[in-house]
Scaffold this motif. Structure first.
Motif, PDB file in Angstrom:
ATOM      1  N   VAL A 132     -17.836  -9.980 -20.188  1.00  0.00           N
ATOM      2  CA  VAL A 132     -18.131 -10.858 -19.050  1.00  0.00           C
ATOM      3  C   VAL A 132     -18.147 -12.283 -19.590  1.00  0.00           C
ATOM      4  N   PHE A 133     -17.184 -13.104 -19.128  1.00  0.00           N
ATOM      5  CA  PHE A 133     -17.071 -14.464 -19.666  1.00  0.00           C
ATOM      6  C   PHE A 133     -17.287 -15.553 -18.628  1.00  0.00           C
ATOM      7  N   ALA A 134     -17.430 -15.178 -17.363  1.00  0.00           N
ATOM      8  CA  ALA A 134     -17.665 -16.177 -16.318  1.00  0.00           C
ATOM      9  C   ALA A 134     -18.353 -15.499 -15.144  1.00  0.00           C
ATOM     10  N   THR A 135     -18.951 -16.328 -14.283  1.00  0.00           N
ATOM     11  CA  THR A 135     -19.583 -15.829 -13.070  1.00  0.00           C
ATOM     12  C   THR A 135     -19.135 -16.677 -11.886  1.00  0.00           C
ATOM     13  N   ILE A 136     -18.740 -16.018 -10.817  1.00  0.00           N
ATOM     14  CA  ILE A 136     -18.271 -16.728  -9.626  1.00  0.00           C
ATOM     15  C   ILE A 136     -19.468 -17.342  -8.920  1.00  0.00           C
ATOM     16  N   GLU A 137     -19.403 -18.662  -8.716  1.00  0.00           N
ATOM     17  CA  GLU A 137     -20.499 -19.380  -8.067  1.00  0.00           C
ATOM     18  C   GLU A 137     -20.142 -19.901  -6.680  1.00  0.00           C
ATOM     19  N   GLU A 138     -18.853 -19.991  -6.373  1.00  0.00           N
ATOM     20  CA  GLU A 138     -18.410 -20.454  -5.048  1.00  0.00           C
ATOM     21  C   GLU A 138     -17.232 -19.606  -4.600  1.00  0.00           C
TER      22      GLU A 138
END
Length: 165
Positions: A132-138
């Motif tokens: 897991v290298f990123a998280t969706i924020e929008e």
């Protein structure tokens, strides 16, 4: 300072914005960031459940190895998988012969997860942990609706693109 990427289903014209998890997955974030932009045919997962992904040629040298791994991604997770050439070429997966799944050097899978209750298991290989290298924020709700449309109406002609925001 936070870094962001934009992930787009090009044909459907839907994008989301994700924050890189540099503290949790620094090697993977660096590998992906340095290789952007990346784009390829979009696929909807057959086994993992609420996942949309693309396969691109391997770009990380050296490979990032395991960091911030999961086998149960949650909505909004953006995940990196590195596959060897033999791992995803099984005809049961349905990839065209000229797709990245059949590349001599293997393939990199860049995936987004848009819903709950995902489990990364493969009938041939067992557990398939990803970084897991990123998280969706929008834009997750819009991307989830477009991903559901992919599942119901098909992925033909759709591409999934990753770019620096």
């Amino acid at each position: 300072m936070a870094r962001y990427i934009t992930i787009t289903l090009d044909k459907r014209g839907v994008s989301c914005r994700a924050r890189l998890l540099d503290d949790e997955a620094p090697r993977t974030c660096k590998a992906v960031w340095d290789a952007l932009p990346q784009s390829g045919s979009a696929y909807h997962a057959k086994y993992a459940r609420n996942e949309v992904y693309t396969l691109v040629p391997p770009f990380a040298e050296p490979k990032p190895g395991r960091e911030n791994p999961t086998i149960t991604p949650i909505p909004g997770d953006v995940v990196y998988f590195g596959f060897e050439a033999w791992e995803i070429g099984n005809p049961a997966y349905g990839y065209e012969e000229d797709s990245e799944a059949h590349g001599d050097q293997g393939a990199t899978d860049l995936a987004i997860f848009y819903g709950r209750n995902n489990l990364l298991i493969n009938g041939d290989a067992g557990w398939v942990p990803g970084n897991v290298f990123a998280t969706i924020e929008e834009g997750l709700a819009e991307m989830a609706a477009a991903a559901q449309d992919l599942w119901l109406r098909g992925v033909e002609g759709e591409t999934l693109s990753f770019a620096r925001a």
